[in-house]
Write a protein that holds these residues in place. Structure first.
Motif, mmCIF file in Angstrom:
data_model
loop_
_atom_site.group_PDB
_atom_site.id
_atom_site.type_symbol
_atom_site.label_atom_id
_atom_site.label_comp_id
_atom_site.label_asym_id
_atom_site.label_seq_id
_atom_site.Cartn_x
_atom_site.Cartn_y
_atom_site.Cartn_z
ATOM 1 N N PHE A 34 -48.315 -103.672 -96.038
ATOM 2 C CA PHE A 34 -47.719 -103.354 -94.747
ATOM 3 C C PHE A 34 -46.857 -102.101 -94.872
ATOM 4 N N VAL A 35 -46.691 -101.396 -93.740
ATOM 5 C CA VAL A 35 -45.812 -100.231 -93.683
ATOM 6 C C VAL A 35 -45.237 -100.155 -92.266
ATOM 7 N N VAL A 36 -43.960 -99.719 -92.180
ATOM 8 C CA VAL A 36 -43.268 -99.608 -90.888
ATOM 9 C C VAL A 36 -43.166 -98.133 -90.519
ATOM 10 N N LEU A 37 -43.680 -97.807 -89.342
ATOM 11 C CA LEU A 37 -43.619 -96.431 -88.829
ATOM 12 C C LEU A 37 -42.522 -96.348 -87.782
ATOM 13 N N ASN A 38 -41.591 -95.395 -87.968
ATOM 14 C CA ASN A 38 -40.472 -95.220 -87.037
ATOM 15 C C ASN A 38 -40.424 -93.759 -86.613
ATOM 16 N N VAL A 39 -41.003 -93.471 -85.453
ATOM 17 C CA VAL A 39 -41.063 -92.103 -84.938
ATOM 18 C C VAL A 39 -39.764 -91.792 -84.215
ATOM 19 N N THR A 40 -39.092 -90.689 -84.588
ATOM 20 C CA THR A 40 -37.798 -90.301 -84.027
ATOM 21 C C THR A 40 -37.863 -88.867 -83.522
ATOM 22 N N PRO A 41 -36.918 -88.484 -82.635
ATOM 23 C CA PRO A 41 -36.872 -87.089 -82.162
ATOM 24 C C PRO A 41 -36.586 -86.141 -83.320
ATOM 25 N N PRO A 42 -36.926 -84.853 -83.139
ATOM 26 C CA PRO A 42 -36.683 -83.885 -84.216
ATOM 27 C C PRO A 42 -35.210 -83.789 -84.561
ATOM 28 N N ILE A 43 -34.927 -83.531 -85.789
ATOM 29 C CA ILE A 43 -33.553 -83.414 -86.271
ATOM 30 C C ILE A 43 -33.067 -81.981 -86.054
ATOM 31 N N ASN A 44 -31.791 -81.836 -85.584
ATOM 32 C CA ASN A 44 -31.184 -80.517 -85.401
ATOM 33 C C ASN A 44 -30.860 -79.940 -86.772
ATOM 34 N N THR A 45 -31.771 -79.154 -87.282
ATOM 35 C CA THR A 45 -31.603 -78.625 -88.635
ATOM 36 C C THR A 45 -30.425 -77.674 -88.736
ATOM 37 N N ARG B 292 -45.380 -84.430 -84.366
ATOM 38 C CA ARG B 292 -45.952 -84.075 -85.665
ATOM 39 C C ARG B 292 -47.221 -84.879 -85.938
ATOM 40 N N ASP B 293 -47.986 -84.441 -86.956
ATOM 41 C CA ASP B 293 -49.161 -85.171 -87.438
ATOM 42 C C ASP B 293 -48.803 -85.852 -88.757
ATOM 43 N N LEU B 294 -49.249 -87.085 -88.936
ATOM 44 C CA LEU B 294 -48.985 -87.796 -90.185
ATOM 45 C C LEU B 294 -50.178 -88.669 -90.535
ATOM 46 N N THR B 295 -50.147 -89.226 -91.753
ATOM 47 C CA THR B 295 -51.259 -90.039 -92.242
ATOM 48 C C THR B 295 -50.719 -91.309 -92.894
ATOM 49 N N LEU B 296 -51.282 -92.447 -92.511
ATOM 50 C CA LEU B 296 -50.992 -93.717 -93.181
ATOM 51 C C LEU B 296 -52.054 -93.911 -94.264
ATOM 52 N N LYS B 297 -51.593 -94.112 -95.515
ATOM 53 C CA LYS B 297 -52.520 -94.230 -96.634
ATOM 54 C C LYS B 297 -52.449 -95.619 -97.250
ATOM 55 N N CYS B 298 -53.599 -96.067 -97.754
ATOM 56 C CA CYS B 298 -53.737 -97.394 -98.353
ATOM 57 C C CYS B 298 -54.630 -97.269 -99.576
ATOM 58 N N VAL B 299 -54.166 -97.802 -100.720
ATOM 59 C CA VAL B 299 -54.950 -97.710 -101.951
ATOM 60 C C VAL B 299 -54.687 -98.934 -102.808
ATOM 61 N N SER B 300 -55.762 -99.461 -103.440
ATOM 62 C CA SER B 300 -55.666 -100.602 -104.351
ATOM 63 C C SER B 300 -55.691 -100.100 -105.785
ATOM 64 N N SER C 214 -45.854 -89.971 -81.061
ATOM 65 C CA SER C 214 -44.738 -90.171 -80.131
ATOM 66 C C SER C 214 -44.027 -91.470 -80.510
ATOM 67 N N GLU C 215 -42.921 -91.751 -79.816
ATOM 68 C CA GLU C 215 -42.142 -92.934 -80.152
ATOM 69 C C GLU C 215 -42.926 -94.221 -79.893
ATOM 70 N N GLU C 216 -43.934 -94.170 -79.028
ATOM 71 C CA GLU C 216 -44.759 -95.358 -78.771
ATOM 72 C C GLU C 216 -45.595 -95.734 -79.983
ATOM 73 N N TYR C 217 -45.765 -94.820 -80.917
ATOM 74 C CA TYR C 217 -46.549 -95.114 -82.117
ATOM 75 C C TYR C 217 -45.775 -95.969 -83.116
ATOM 76 N N SER C 218 -44.472 -96.090 -82.923
ATOM 77 C CA SER C 218 -43.640 -96.844 -83.863
ATOM 78 C C SER C 218 -44.071 -98.305 -83.908
ATOM 79 N N GLY C 219 -43.952 -98.891 -85.084
ATOM 80 C CA GLY C 219 -44.320 -100.304 -85.260
ATOM 81 C C GLY C 219 -44.735 -100.586 -86.691
#
Length: 373
Positions: free
Chosen positions: A231-242, A163-171, A210-215
């Motif tokens: 700070f923010v923690v990114l945890n990339v996981t396999p797709p969920i069986n909907t 998937r595509d996602l965005t990390l956002k930061c705002v003061s 991908s899972e390597e992006y986690s951190g």
């Protein structure tokens, strides 16, 4: 004489800052600083030193005003020194926060200090010094900067592989010209190759994660006077069986409804059993003996009739001849102790006696002459 009076009245009615340049005796000596920048909460000193000449014999007046950016608004006096007295309650927004740097401005120092600066203090300030006939003024542009504060980091989008996602930061607070910078502080400590950073908006876009992006990722917001981070923690996981999740939820719901219905049924059944036990307890008494057998009573009655037939004479059998054998009355049942004495005893009909095993008896009839037929 008339010309002199007119000039005198003109000097009185004309504001003293418009007379600048008419006389050269008074002179402002402080370095001209057209712009001053300070951080919010700090103290700033706006300089205004001067010298007077021998010809400047009038009373000393020093006035500081805030010139609004909107030309439709009037100037606001914030502090004044006049006739050996200080007036610092003109501007309510700065009450208790503005003062002369030198308690005695007559020494040639009309500088002021503004304490605990606020962003609303940003504006153009003007120092006006008058000692007749000398008049001088000087402007200073004050900019109160707010350093970045209450900076927040969050993730927008699904954290599933591919998937595509965005990390956002705002003061939440901070003066303009803010810049944002993202970095990864765990693992390889390098941003993914597919990332795209916008320093003005604070957005870090990640494509085909991908899972390597986690951190753990850190964002630093900065301007000319300070920084702030989050700070923010990114945890990339396999797709969920909907489909499996939905099916499990449906099955769980059905099982829950079935269990609820079963419990309701058991409660209703238990309540009916208790109600029935109470009714039986009130209707049947334990001390009442069971009724005697009807069969034994009927047989005893027939046996007694048989024994009595042998001793009957033709004269006393007339009454029996008129009674058919199938209408033999049954003996009264023994009344139970709890039975109502006014209630008539029950009878056993002849057909019932036959079913019980009784033997029908033919009672001989007597002729008119007294002989037995």
């Amino acid at each position: 004489m008339l010309h002199y009076a007119f000039l005198k009245q003109l000097l009185v009615l004309t504001p003293f800052w418009l007379l600048k340049g008419l006389t050269k005796g008074l002179n402002i000596t402080s370095t001209n600083q057209p712009m001053v920048e300070k951080a919010q909460g700090e103290k700033v000193t706006l300089p205004c030193t001067f010298t007077v000449a021998q010809e400047d014999q009038g009373p000393l007046d020093i006035e500081w005003v805030l010139i609004p950016t909107d030309n439709q608004k009037k100037e606001q006096t914030i502090i004044m020194y006049s006739v050996d007295r200080i007036y610092n309650n003109y501007y309510e927004a700065m009450n208790g926060r503005v003062q002369f740097t030198n308690p005695d401005p007559r020494s040639g120092d009309g500088s002021i200090d503004i304490l605990n600066l606020k962003s609303a203090d940003t504006g153009t300030y003007q120092c006006r010094v008058k000692k007749a006939p000398g008049v001088e003024s000087q402007k200073i542009q004050l900019t109160v900067l707010v350093k970045p504060t209450m900076t927040k980091c969050y993730i927008e989008g699904s954290q599933e592989t591919g998937r595509d996602l965005t990390l956002k930061c705002v003061s939440q607070e901070g003066s303009l010209l803010l810049s944002y910078n993202w970095r990864k502080i765990t693992g390889t400590e390098e941003l993914p190759a597919t990332s795209l950073l916008n320093k003005d908006t604070g957005e870090l876009s990640l494509k085909n994660v991908s899972e390597e992006y986690s951190g753990t990722y850190s964002c630093v917001a900065a301007n000319r006077i300070g920084t702030d981070d989050c700070f923010v923690v990114l945890n990339v996981t396999p797709p969920i069986n909907t489909a499996g999740t939905i099916a499990g939820a449906v099955i769980g719901t059905l099982l829950g409804l079935f269990l609820l219905a079963f419990l309701v049924f058991c409660c209703c059944k238990k309540r009916k059993e208790k109600k029935y036990e109470k009714e039986v307890h009130h209707e049947i008494r334990e001390d009442v003996p069971p009724p005697k057998s009807r069969t034994s009573t009927a047989r005893s009655y027939i046996g007694s009739n048989r024994s009595s037939l042998g001793s009957m004479s033709p004269s006393n059998m007339e009454g029996y001849a008129k009674t058919p054998y199938n209408q033999v009355p049954s003996e009264d049942f023994e009344r139970s102790p709890g039975q109502n004495p006014n209630f008539p005893p029950s009878k056993v009909a002849a057909p019932n006696l036959s079913r019980m095993g009784a033997v029908p008896v033919m009672i001989p009839a007597q002729s008119k002459d007294g002989s037995i037929v």
